[in-house]
Scaffold this motif. Structure first.
Motif, PDB file in Angstrom:
ATOM      1  N   GLY A  27       0.823  -1.210   0.000  1.00 22.45           N
ATOM      2  CA  GLY A  27       0.000   0.000   0.000  1.00 22.45           C
ATOM      3  C   GLY A  27       0.853   1.255   0.000  1.00 22.45           C
ATOM      4  N   LYS A  28       1.964   1.228   0.730  1.00 27.40           N
ATOM      5  CA  LYS A  28       2.880   2.373   0.769  1.00 27.40           C
ATOM      6  C   LYS A  28       3.419   2.666  -0.633  1.00 27.40           C
ATOM      7  CE  LYS A  28       7.218   3.896   2.862  1.00 27.40           C
ATOM      8  NZ  LYS A  28       8.292   3.538   3.799  1.00 27.40           N
ATOM      9  N   THR A  29       3.805   1.621  -1.347  1.00 27.58           N
ATOM     10  CA  THR A  29       4.333   1.782  -2.703  1.00 27.58           C
ATOM     11  C   THR A  29       3.271   2.366  -3.626  1.00 27.58           C
ATOM     12  OG1 THR A  29       5.837  -0.071  -2.363  1.00 27.58           O
ATOM     13  CG2 THR A  29       5.373   0.542  -4.648  1.00 27.58           C
ATOM     14  N   LYS A  30       2.069   1.827  -3.562  1.00 26.56           N
ATOM     15  CA  LYS A  30       0.971   2.310  -4.413  1.00 26.56           C
ATOM     16  C   LYS A  30       0.591   3.731  -4.034  1.00 26.56           C
ATOM     17  CE  LYS A  30      -1.039   0.380  -7.283  1.00 26.56           C
ATOM     18  NZ  LYS A  30      -0.898   0.431  -8.765  1.00 26.56           N
ATOM     19  N   ALA A  31       0.579   4.045  -2.742  1.00 23.89           N
ATOM     20  CA  ALA A  31       0.237   5.398  -2.282  1.00 23.89           C
ATOM     21  C   ALA A  31       1.222   6.420  -2.844  1.00 23.89           C
ATOM     22  CB  ALA A  31       0.210   5.453  -0.757  1.00 23.89           C
ATOM     23  N   ALA A  32       2.487   6.061  -2.901  1.00 27.02           N
ATOM     24  CA  ALA A  32       3.502   6.973  -3.445  1.00 27.02           C
ATOM     25  C   ALA A  32       3.228   7.270  -4.919  1.00 27.02           C
ATOM     26  CB  ALA A  32       4.895   6.375  -3.273  1.00 27.02           C
ATOM     27  N   GLN A  33       2.675   6.309  -5.632  1.00 28.49           N
ATOM     28  CA  GLN A  33       2.389   6.467  -7.062  1.00 28.49           C
ATOM     29  C   GLN A  33       1.067   7.186  -7.319  1.00 28.49           C
ATOM     30  OE1 GLN A  33       2.206   2.372  -8.210  1.00 28.49           O
ATOM     31  NE2 GLN A  33       4.415   2.050  -8.063  1.00 28.49           N
ATOM     32  N   VAL A  34       0.083   6.958  -6.464  1.00 24.26           N
ATOM     33  CA  VAL A  34      -1.285   7.387  -6.775  1.00 24.26           C
ATOM     34  C   VAL A  34      -1.841   8.460  -5.834  1.00 24.26           C
ATOM     35  CG1 VAL A  34      -3.657   6.543  -7.095  1.00 24.26           C
ATOM     36  CG2 VAL A  34      -1.741   5.077  -7.724  1.00 24.26           C
ATOM     37  N   CYS A  35      -1.504   8.402  -4.555  1.00 25.18           N
ATOM     38  CA  CYS A  35      -2.205   9.201  -3.551  1.00 25.18           C
ATOM     39  C   CYS A  35      -1.414  10.370  -2.971  1.00 25.18           C
ATOM     40  CB  CYS A  35      -2.630   8.308  -2.383  1.00 25.18           C
ATOM     41  SG  CYS A  35      -3.426   6.770  -2.855  1.00 25.18           S
ATOM     42  N   ALA A  36      -0.088  10.249  -2.967  1.00 19.41           N
ATOM     43  CA  ALA A  36       0.760  11.175  -2.211  1.00 19.41           C
ATOM     44  C   ALA A  36       0.631  12.629  -2.651  1.00 19.41           C
ATOM     45  CB  ALA A  36       2.217  10.733  -2.285  1.00 19.41           C
ATOM     46  N   ALA A  37       0.432  12.879  -3.925  1.00 16.30           N
ATOM     47  CA  ALA A  37       0.384  14.264  -4.404  1.00 16.30           C
ATOM     48  C   ALA A  37      -0.738  15.065  -3.735  1.00 16.30           C
ATOM     49  CB  ALA A  37       0.218  14.297  -5.914  1.00 16.30           C
ATOM     50  N   CYS A  38      -1.855  14.431  -3.468  1.00 13.13           N
ATOM     51  CA  CYS A  38      -2.997  15.136  -2.870  1.00 13.13           C
ATOM     52  C   CYS A  38      -3.142  14.914  -1.364  1.00 13.13           C
ATOM     53  CB  CYS A  38      -4.290  14.722  -3.560  1.00 13.13           C
ATOM     54  SG  CYS A  38      -4.360  15.185  -5.299  1.00 13.13           S
ATOM     55  N   HIS A  39      -2.745  13.724  -0.874  1.00  7.22           N
ATOM     56  CA  HIS A  39      -2.984  13.370   0.523  1.00  7.22           C
ATOM     57  C   HIS A  39      -1.711  13.295   1.360  1.00  7.22           C
ATOM     58  CE1 HIS A  39      -7.199  12.504  -0.259  1.00  7.22           C
ATOM     59  NE2 HIS A  39      -6.808  11.906  -1.362  1.00  7.22           N
ATOM     60  N   GLY A  40      -0.540  13.401   0.733  1.00  7.64           N
ATOM     61  CA  GLY A  40       0.732  13.240   1.429  1.00  7.64           C
ATOM     62  C   GLY A  40       1.131  11.776   1.449  1.00  7.64           C
ATOM     63  N   PRO A  41       2.431  11.468   1.555  1.00 11.55           N
ATOM     64  CA  PRO A  41       2.910  10.085   1.497  1.00 11.55           C
ATOM     65  C   PRO A  41       2.321   9.172   2.568  1.00 11.55           C
ATOM     66  CG  PRO A  41       4.765  11.629   1.560  1.00 11.55           C
ATOM     67  CD  PRO A  41       3.513  12.428   1.706  1.00 11.55           C
ATOM     68  N   GLU A  42       2.087   9.720   3.762  1.00 11.73           N
ATOM     69  CA  GLU A  42       1.490   8.924   4.843  1.00 11.73           C
ATOM     70  C   GLU A  42       0.005   9.228   5.015  1.00 11.73           C
ATOM     71  OE1 GLU A  42       4.534  10.660   5.649  1.00 11.73           O
ATOM     72  OE2 GLU A  42       5.625   8.864   5.069  1.00 11.73           O
ATOM     73  N   GLY A  43      -0.541  10.080   4.162  1.00 16.12           N
ATOM     74  CA  GLY A  43      -1.959  10.401   4.230  1.00 16.12           C
ATOM     75  C   GLY A  43      -2.315  11.404   5.299  1.00 16.12           C
ATOM     76  N   ASN A  44      -1.319  12.069   5.883  1.00 23.98           N
ATOM     77  CA  ASN A  44      -1.609  13.003   6.964  1.00 23.98           C
ATOM     78  C   ASN A  44      -1.261  14.452   6.634  1.00 23.98           C
ATOM     79  OD1 ASN A  44       1.150  12.832   7.095  1.00 23.98           O
ATOM     80  ND2 ASN A  44       1.191  11.678   9.005  1.00 23.98           N
ATOM     81  N   LYS A  45      -0.921  14.732   5.384  1.00 23.48           N
ATOM     82  CA  LYS A  45      -0.599  16.106   4.979  1.00 23.48           C
ATOM     83  C   LYS A  45      -1.229  16.416   3.626  1.00 23.48           C
ATOM     84  CE  LYS A  45       3.515  16.646   7.532  1.00 23.48           C
ATOM     85  NZ  LYS A  45       4.045  16.665   8.490  1.00 23.48           N
ATOM     86  N   PRO A  46      -2.537  16.639   3.616  1.00 21.70           N
ATOM     87  CA  PRO A  46      -3.199  16.964   2.348  1.00 21.70           C
ATOM     88  C   PRO A  46      -2.633  18.242   1.735  1.00 21.70           C
ATOM     89  CG  PRO A  46      -4.814  16.502   4.061  1.00 21.70           C
ATOM     90  CD  PRO A  46      -3.482  16.596   4.726  1.00 21.70           C
ATOM     91  N   SER A  47      -2.602  18.275   0.402  1.00 20.12           N
ATOM     92  CA  SER A  47      -2.066  19.445  -0.302  1.00 20.12           C
ATOM     93  C   SER A  47      -3.070  20.588  -0.376  1.00 20.12           C
ATOM     94  CB  SER A  47      -1.622  19.040  -1.714  1.00 20.12           C
ATOM     95  OG  SER A  47      -2.727  18.551  -2.443  1.00 20.12           O
ATOM     96  N   ALA A  48      -4.343  20.324  -0.090  1.00 18.48           N
ATOM     97  CA  ALA A  48      -5.388  21.350  -0.126  1.00 18.48           C
ATOM     98  C   ALA A  48      -6.426  21.021   0.950  1.00 18.48           C
ATOM     99  CB  ALA A  48      -6.042  21.394  -1.501  1.00 18.48           C
ATOM    100  N   PRO A  49      -7.111  22.041   1.458  1.00 19.90           N
ATOM    101  CA  PRO A  49      -8.086  21.808   2.542  1.00 19.90           C
ATOM    102  C   PRO A  49      -9.221  20.849   2.168  1.00 19.90           C
ATOM    103  CG  PRO A  49      -7.808  24.172   2.124  1.00 19.90           C
ATOM    104  CD  PRO A  49      -7.003  23.438   1.104  1.00 19.90           C
ATOM    105  N   GLU A  50      -9.560  20.765   0.897  1.00 22.09           N
ATOM    106  CA  GLU A  50     -10.656  19.869   0.502  1.00 22.09           C
ATOM    107  C   GLU A  50     -10.227  18.404   0.410  1.00 22.09           C
ATOM    108  OE1 GLU A  50      -8.989  21.753  -3.258  1.00 22.09           O
ATOM    109  OE2 GLU A  50      -9.604  22.487  -1.323  1.00 22.09           O
ATOM    110  N   ASN A  51      -8.924  18.135   0.513  1.00 23.81           N
ATOM    111  CA  ASN A  51      -8.426  16.758   0.486  1.00 23.81           C
ATOM    112  C   ASN A  51      -8.383  16.220   1.913  1.00 23.81           C
ATOM    113  OD1 ASN A  51      -8.019  17.199  -2.237  1.00 23.81           O
ATOM    114  ND2 ASN A  51      -5.862  17.642  -2.003  1.00 23.81           N
ATOM    115  N   PRO A  52      -9.054  15.110   2.173  1.00 24.10           N
ATOM    116  CA  PRO A  52      -9.118  14.619   3.551  1.00 24.10           C
ATOM    117  C   PRO A  52      -7.819  13.969   4.031  1.00 24.10           C
ATOM    118  CG  PRO A  52     -10.247  13.115   2.091  1.00 24.10           C
ATOM    119  CD  PRO A  52      -9.853  14.311   1.263  1.00 24.10           C
ATOM    120  N   VAL A  53      -7.657  13.938   5.339  1.00 23.70           N
ATOM    121  CA  VAL A  53      -6.594  13.174   5.970  1.00 23.70           C
ATOM    122  C   VAL A  53      -7.021  11.710   5.917  1.00 23.70           C
ATOM    123  CG1 VAL A  53      -5.462  12.687   8.180  1.00 23.70           C
ATOM    124  CG2 VAL A  53      -5.866  15.054   7.484  1.00 23.70           C
TER     125      VAL A  53
END
Length: 109
Positions: A27-53
């Motif tokens: 999941g970490k590998t896939k998150a780096a490819q698909v999710c990190a740009a908007c939600h952060g690599p660990e999912g705790n630093k969204p790039s915009a307020p409308e992107n959830p943690v």
């Protein structure tokens, strides 16, 4: 009998069962490819307020949300585009990864 402690232990066991469906490292590998740009690599630093943690969320909630984006039950064109490319195993792996991450959404023990 400490009912509060029994309840906490039972809740922790359920969370571990749900995480066990997916592989957090995959999941970490896939998150780096698909999710990190908007939600952060660990999912705790969204790039915009409308992107959830995503970090620390329940894995079953995360998996259901991704499946609902994939099928169109949840309507968000950006998320649908990403979710459509995910296999069911990818979804379980992502849910396991983000659920295992620390978050400021709730109290950490």
């Amino acid at each position: 009998l400490d009912r509060g402690r029994v309840g906490q232990e039972h809740g922790a066991a359920l969370a571990l069962d749900a995480i066990a469906k997916g592989n957090p490292e995959s999941g970490k590998t896939k998150a780096a490819q698909v999710c990190a740009a908007c939600h952060g690599p660990e999912g705790n630093k969204p790039s915009a307020p409308e992107n959830p943690v995503l970090a620390g969320q329940h894995p079953d909630y995360l998996a259901k949300a991704l499946k609902d984006y994939k099928t169109g039950k949840r309507n968000n064109p950006i998320m649908k585009g990403f979710a459509t490319s995910l296999s069911n195993q990818d979804i379980e792996n992502l849910a396991a990864w983000f659920a295992s991450q620390k978050s400021n959404l709730h109290f950490q023990r």
